[in-house]
Motif scaffolding. Structure first.
Motif, PDB file in Angstrom:
ATOM      1  N   SER A  84      32.326  -2.221  23.308  1.00 12.68           N
ATOM      2  CA  SER A  84      32.826  -3.332  22.490  1.00 12.68           C
ATOM      3  C   SER A  84      33.543  -2.736  21.277  1.00 12.68           C
ATOM      4  CB  SER A  84      31.684  -4.249  22.026  1.00 12.68           C
ATOM      5  OG  SER A  84      31.040  -4.847  23.123  1.00 12.68           O
ATOM      6  N   VAL A  85      34.662  -3.344  20.921  1.00 13.70           N
ATOM      7  CA  VAL A  85      35.486  -2.844  19.823  1.00 13.70           C
ATOM      8  C   VAL A  85      35.549  -3.907  18.739  1.00 13.70           C
ATOM      9  CG1 VAL A  85      37.735  -1.939  19.132  1.00 13.70           C
ATOM     10  CG2 VAL A  85      36.844  -1.458  21.423  1.00 13.70           C
ATOM     11  N   ASP A  86      35.233  -3.508  17.516  1.00  7.88           N
ATOM     12  CA  ASP A  86      35.355  -4.385  16.354  1.00  7.88           C
ATOM     13  C   ASP A  86      36.813  -4.367  15.906  1.00  7.88           C
ATOM     14  OD1 ASP A  86      35.149  -5.875  14.078  1.00  7.88           O
ATOM     15  OD2 ASP A  86      33.634  -4.635  13.109  1.00  7.88           O
ATOM     16  N   SER A  87      37.488  -5.491  16.055  1.00 10.10           N
ATOM     17  CA  SER A  87      38.915  -5.555  15.720  1.00 10.10           C
ATOM     18  C   SER A  87      39.170  -5.383  14.231  1.00 10.10           C
ATOM     19  CB  SER A  87      39.505  -6.886  16.201  1.00 10.10           C
ATOM     20  OG  SER A  87      38.826  -7.976  15.608  1.00 10.10           O
ATOM     21  N   GLU A  88      38.198  -5.698  13.382  1.00 10.87           N
ATOM     22  CA  GLU A  88      38.401  -5.596  11.938  1.00 10.87           C
ATOM     23  C   GLU A  88      38.310  -4.162  11.442  1.00 10.87           C
ATOM     24  OE1 GLU A  88      35.558  -8.114  10.143  1.00 10.87           O
ATOM     25  OE2 GLU A  88      36.414  -9.994  10.933  1.00 10.87           O
ATOM     26  N   THR A  89      37.335  -3.416  11.933  1.00 11.13           N
ATOM     27  CA  THR A  89      37.108  -2.055  11.434  1.00 11.13           C
ATOM     28  C   THR A  89      37.519  -0.971  12.417  1.00 11.13           C
ATOM     29  OG1 THR A  89      34.827  -2.084  12.272  1.00 11.13           O
ATOM     30  CG2 THR A  89      35.204  -2.874  10.021  1.00 11.13           C
ATOM     31  N   GLY A  90      37.735  -1.329  13.682  1.00 12.89           N
ATOM     32  CA  GLY A  90      38.067  -0.329  14.687  1.00 12.89           C
ATOM     33  C   GLY A  90      36.866   0.433  15.217  1.00 12.89           C
ATOM     34  N   ILE A  91      35.672   0.050  14.835  1.00 15.60           N
ATOM     35  CA  ILE A  91      34.462   0.720  15.310  1.00 15.60           C
ATOM     36  C   ILE A  91      34.182   0.303  16.745  1.00 15.60           C
ATOM     37  CG2 ILE A  91      31.988   1.024  14.940  1.00 15.60           C
ATOM     38  CD1 ILE A  91      32.432   0.499  12.005  1.00 15.60           C
ATOM     39  N   ARG A  92      33.878   1.293  17.592  1.00 17.88           N
ATOM     40  CA  ARG A  92      33.512   1.018  18.986  1.00 17.88           C
ATOM     41  C   ARG A  92      32.002   1.127  19.152  1.00 17.88           C
ATOM     42  NH1 ARG A  92      36.290   4.913  22.821  1.00 17.88           N
ATOM     43  NH2 ARG A  92      35.638   6.405  21.227  1.00 17.88           N
ATOM     44  N   TYR A  93      31.424   0.194  19.874  1.00 18.87           N
ATOM     45  CA  TYR A  93      29.991   0.194  20.165  1.00 18.87           C
ATOM     46  C   TYR A  93      29.824   0.524  21.646  1.00 18.87           C
ATOM     47  CZ  TYR A  93      29.741  -2.109  15.642  1.00 18.87           C
ATOM     48  OH  TYR A  93      29.867  -2.407  14.299  1.00 18.87           O
ATOM     49  N   LEU A  94      29.216   1.686  21.916  1.00 19.79           N
ATOM     50  CA  LEU A  94      29.076   2.205  23.265  1.00 19.79           C
ATOM     51  C   LEU A  94      27.624   2.112  23.694  1.00 19.79           C
ATOM     52  CD1 LEU A  94      31.185   5.466  22.778  1.00 19.79           C
ATOM     53  CD2 LEU A  94      32.000   3.163  23.272  1.00 19.79           C
ATOM     54  N   SER A  95      27.416   1.655  24.925  1.00 21.70           N
ATOM     55  CA  SER A  95      26.053   1.495  25.447  1.00 21.70           C
ATOM     56  C   SER A  95      25.953   2.133  26.819  1.00 21.70           C
ATOM     57  CB  SER A  95      25.670   0.014  25.537  1.00 21.70           C
ATOM     58  OG  SER A  95      25.626  -0.572  24.253  1.00 21.70           O
ATOM     59  N   HIS A  96      24.918   2.907  27.011  1.00 22.39           N
ATOM     60  CA  HIS A  96      24.554   3.481  28.312  1.00 22.39           C
ATOM     61  C   HIS A  96      23.098   3.872  28.233  1.00 22.39           C
ATOM     62  CE1 HIS A  96      25.158   5.511  32.177  1.00 22.39           C
ATOM     63  NE2 HIS A  96      26.299   4.833  32.238  1.00 22.39           N
ATOM     64  N   GLN A  97      22.628   4.595  29.267  1.00 25.13           N
ATOM     65  CA  GLN A  97      21.211   4.930  29.268  1.00 25.13           C
ATOM     66  C   GLN A  97      20.882   5.995  28.231  1.00 25.13           C
ATOM     67  OE1 GLN A  97      19.389   5.317  33.029  1.00 25.13           O
ATOM     68  NE2 GLN A  97      17.462   6.116  32.247  1.00 25.13           N
ATOM     69  N   HIS A  98      21.792   6.934  28.004  1.00 26.77           N
ATOM     70  CA  HIS A  98      21.554   8.012  27.053  1.00 26.77           C
ATOM     71  C   HIS A  98      22.751   8.135  26.115  1.00 26.77           C
ATOM     72  CE1 HIS A  98      18.032   9.344  29.292  1.00 26.77           C
ATOM     73  NE2 HIS A  98      18.763   9.308  30.410  1.00 26.77           N
ATOM     74  N   PRO A  99      22.561   8.702  24.912  1.00 36.49           N
ATOM     75  CA  PRO A  99      23.700   8.939  24.025  1.00 36.49           C
ATOM     76  C   PRO A  99      24.688   9.911  24.648  1.00 36.49           C
ATOM     77  CG  PRO A  99      21.615   9.161  22.845  1.00 36.49           C
ATOM     78  CD  PRO A  99      21.285   9.095  24.292  1.00 36.49           C
ATOM     79  N   ARG A 100      25.918   9.831  24.196  1.00 40.59           N
ATOM     80  CA  ARG A 100      26.964  10.665  24.777  1.00 40.59           C
ATOM     81  C   ARG A 100      26.985  12.060  24.182  1.00 40.59           C
ATOM     82  NH1 ARG A 100      31.920  10.600  21.830  1.00 40.59           N
ATOM     83  NH2 ARG A 100      31.697   9.573  19.827  1.00 40.59           N
ATOM     84  N   GLN A 101      26.345  12.270  23.017  1.00 39.24           N
ATOM     85  CA  GLN A 101      26.329  13.576  22.385  1.00 39.24           C
ATOM     86  C   GLN A 101      24.985  14.253  22.623  1.00 39.24           C
ATOM     87  OE1 GLN A 101      27.327  13.248  18.249  1.00 39.24           O
ATOM     88  NE2 GLN A 101      29.261  12.171  18.630  1.00 39.24           N
ATOM     89  N   PRO A 102      25.003  15.563  22.952  1.00 37.15           N
ATOM     90  CA  PRO A 102      23.724  16.264  23.213  1.00 37.15           C
ATOM     91  C   PRO A 102      22.786  16.267  22.007  1.00 37.15           C
ATOM     92  CG  PRO A 102      25.597  17.544  24.016  1.00 37.15           C
ATOM     93  CD  PRO A 102      26.172  16.414  23.220  1.00 37.15           C
ATOM     94  N   GLN A 103      23.353  16.362  20.771  1.00 38.33           N
ATOM     95  CA  GLN A 103      22.485  16.356  19.595  1.00 38.33           C
ATOM     96  C   GLN A 103      21.741  15.034  19.465  1.00 38.33           C
ATOM     97  OE1 GLN A 103      25.693  16.943  19.687  1.00 38.33           O
ATOM     98  NE2 GLN A 103      26.154  18.960  18.768  1.00 38.33           N
TER      99      GLN A 103
END
Length: 553
Positions: A84-103
């Motif tokens: 989902s993309v916030d049209s006002e701020t450009g922030i994207r909200y990503l959802s899956h089973q695990h985070p996309r970054q290893p940290q």
């Protein structure tokens, strides 16, 4: 909000596992292109591809897939996830089973294990806060979901909010608790319906009591029942899409709720009081939500059955009020007249109860909004249209439809009249044309001849037509700050230090509160002491006790 929300589950075969997580990805800050760097279009397309394969790296190995049962998996490895993309701020909200970054994967994994093992509240169901600077801070809320095939007929889940800002997360506790409880209650209610239907078809308690128990075959019997997904427990076809929407909104709303502002100098007493009142309101609201969640339905008392409108936190947005209204203190003074306004302002500054009686709520609310500017925020207790009379210690601004003459300190009657007028009138003349105002006071007018020094300065500013309304507002703000500083000195000298009357009189002379209108000045200062913030009072008392301990040592 720079945080991550995750749904975790305690699997009976594999232990704590992360089922679903939502994170906010901020757009990169613009920077000048460097030689050999990718052009913006390629960077955007690369970021889109990265968002589409959110956790392919986390689920790519065959070992991780083998360690997952149906109850440990939310989305298949081939699922692109939700974006989902916030049209006002450009922030994207990503959802899956695990985070996309290893940290983040390791941080969320640790938060999941701790929330479903050692960091639990009494009863194993409810909110708790834990964490450190290295691995982040976690707001965790554990809960149970009904399952007719599970051990004990329920499964253990938790929702964790992970962030690096401890202060921000603690300040967001009431907000997060209130909205996460709504999400959890929705999941529990849906699963309970499925549980009841399954029990009606095949009661599992009777089946288990009649079946033979053998320690050797028990793990094999349990293995078939341990892998039920949350989708199966709730029978919700769009469960993960719904959780993505809920978590994304939570991150956006929680980030917009608290904002940082640059304050020049120490915060004013009004700011501190507003923060304290907002905190008390949120704690009270979360307390009521907890009582409702616990199954108790408190019955409102007779005085609470018809709740009066309390707008002591109203910002005075005059454009929301319908009909004629007062725009400023100067406008109110022009409509009432100089003498009546002086009497009204005297009562307000002295802390006497001011009651307005009339049939136009918008007009009376606008009058209260402009009169509140005369007092510190901590001294304002306003009730608009209570069904019954409220005592003066409960409110100093009160609007009623009727009141007897013995119940008030000052009464302002607002009567609706119609006068014939051929020529068009301006907005300032509408109030005088259709309303009449009568002030009923039990004090003699000679009491107000001298008046407090603050009132005299306010009248000088209001009567100066060369000053605009904005300049008068700033002048009033400076005058209130000046007298609040005098209040602090007098409070420290008389209440905290406990000095005698002679020393107090010397301090009053030093503050410029003696001379003409001395009695009113002292009365005003004592009333304004009630508007000091709790933080300031506790700070003074702590400093005094600390000094006493130092002297005794």
């Amino acid at each position: 909000m720079n945080a991550l929300v995750a749904l975790c589950h305690f699997c009976e075969l594999h232990g704590p596992r992360t089922l679903f997580c939502t994170e906010a990805v901020h757009p990169p800050s613009p920077s000048p292109p460097q030689p050999g760097s990718a052009i913006p279009g390629d960077r955007d397309r690369e970021a889109d591809r990265e968002g589409e394969g959110l956790t392919m790296r986390a689920n790519s190995s065959a070992t991780q897939r083998a360690d997952m049962c149906e109850g440990c998996r939310s989305l298949p490895a081939s699922h692109p996830g939700f974006v989902s993309v916030d049209s006002e701020t450009g922030i994207r909200y990503l959802s899956h089973q695990h985070p996309r970054q290893p940290q983040l994967f390791s941080v969320v994994r640790q938060a999941c294990v701790r929330s479903l093992s050692c960091e639990v509240c009494p009863g194993r169901e409810g909110p708790i806060f834990f964490g450190d600077e290295q691995h982040g801070f976690v707001f965790s809320h554990t809960f149970f979901i009904k399952d007719s095939l599970a051990r004990g007929f329920q499964r253990w889940y938790s929702i964790v909010v992970v962030a690096m800002d401890r202060i921000y997360l603690i300040n967001s506790w009431p907000f997060l608790l209130r909205h996460l409880r709504q999400t959890i209650q929705s999941l529990q209610d849906t699963a309970l319906k499925v549980f009841d239907n399954e029990q009606c078809v095949c009661p599992q308690r009777a089946v288990r009591m009649n079946s033979a128990f053998s320690p050797a075959v028990f793990p094999h019997q349990r293995s078939g029942n341990a892998a039920r997904s949350l989708t199966s427990l709730t029978q919700h076809p769009n469960l993960w899409a719904s959780l993505h929407s809920s978590f994304s909104w939570l991150l956006k709303a929680c980030g917009s709720r608290l904002t940082e502002k640059l304050l020049e100098g120490a915060p004013t007493e009004d700011t501190l009081v507003l923060i304290e009142r907002q905190t008390e309101q949120e704690e009270e609201r979360s307390g009521w939500d907890g009582a409702e969640g616990g199954g108790s339905n408190p019955q409102p008392s007779q005085s609470e059955s018809v709740q009066p409108k309390d707008f002591q936190f109203d910002d005075g947005r005059q454009e929301d009020l319908l009909g004629p209204k007062f725009k400023s203190l100067r406008h109110l003074r022009q409509v009432l007249g100089a003498n009546d306004f002086r009497q009204l302002a005297w009562h307000v500054l002295m802390g006497n109860q001011v009651i307005w009686r009339g049939a136009d709520p918008g007009l009376i609310q606008s009058a209260f909004n402009v009169l509140k500017a005369l007092l510190p925020v901590g001294c304002v207790r306003a009730v608009l249209y209570s069904p019954h009379y409220e005592e003066a210690y409960r409110c100093n601004f009160l609007a009623l439809t009727h009141v007897s003459s013995s119940e008030f300190s000052m009464l302002v009657d607002v009567l609706n009249v119609e006068r014939g007028c051929v020529n068009p009138v301006s907005d300032d003349d509408i109030l005088s044309l259709y309303h009449e105002f009568f002030l009923n006071v039990s004090f003699s007018w000679f009491v107000f001849l001298s008046g407090p020094t603050l009132l005299n300065k306010i009248e000088v500013a209001l009567s100066n037509e060369n000053l605009s309304v904005e300049v008068v507002s700033l002048c009033l703000l400076c005058l209130k700050e000046e007298w609040m500083n005098k209040v602090k000195v007098l409070f420290k000298f008389s209440k905290v230090d406990g000095r005698g009357k002679e020393d107090t009189q010397k301090v009053l002379a030093l503050l410029g509160a003696t001379g003409p209108g001395e009695e009113d000045n002292v009365r005003l200062l004592k009333f304004w002491m009630t508007g000091l913030s709790k933080l300031y009072k506790s700070h003074l008392m702590t400093a005094v006790r600390g000094g006493e301990r130092t002297l005794s040592q």
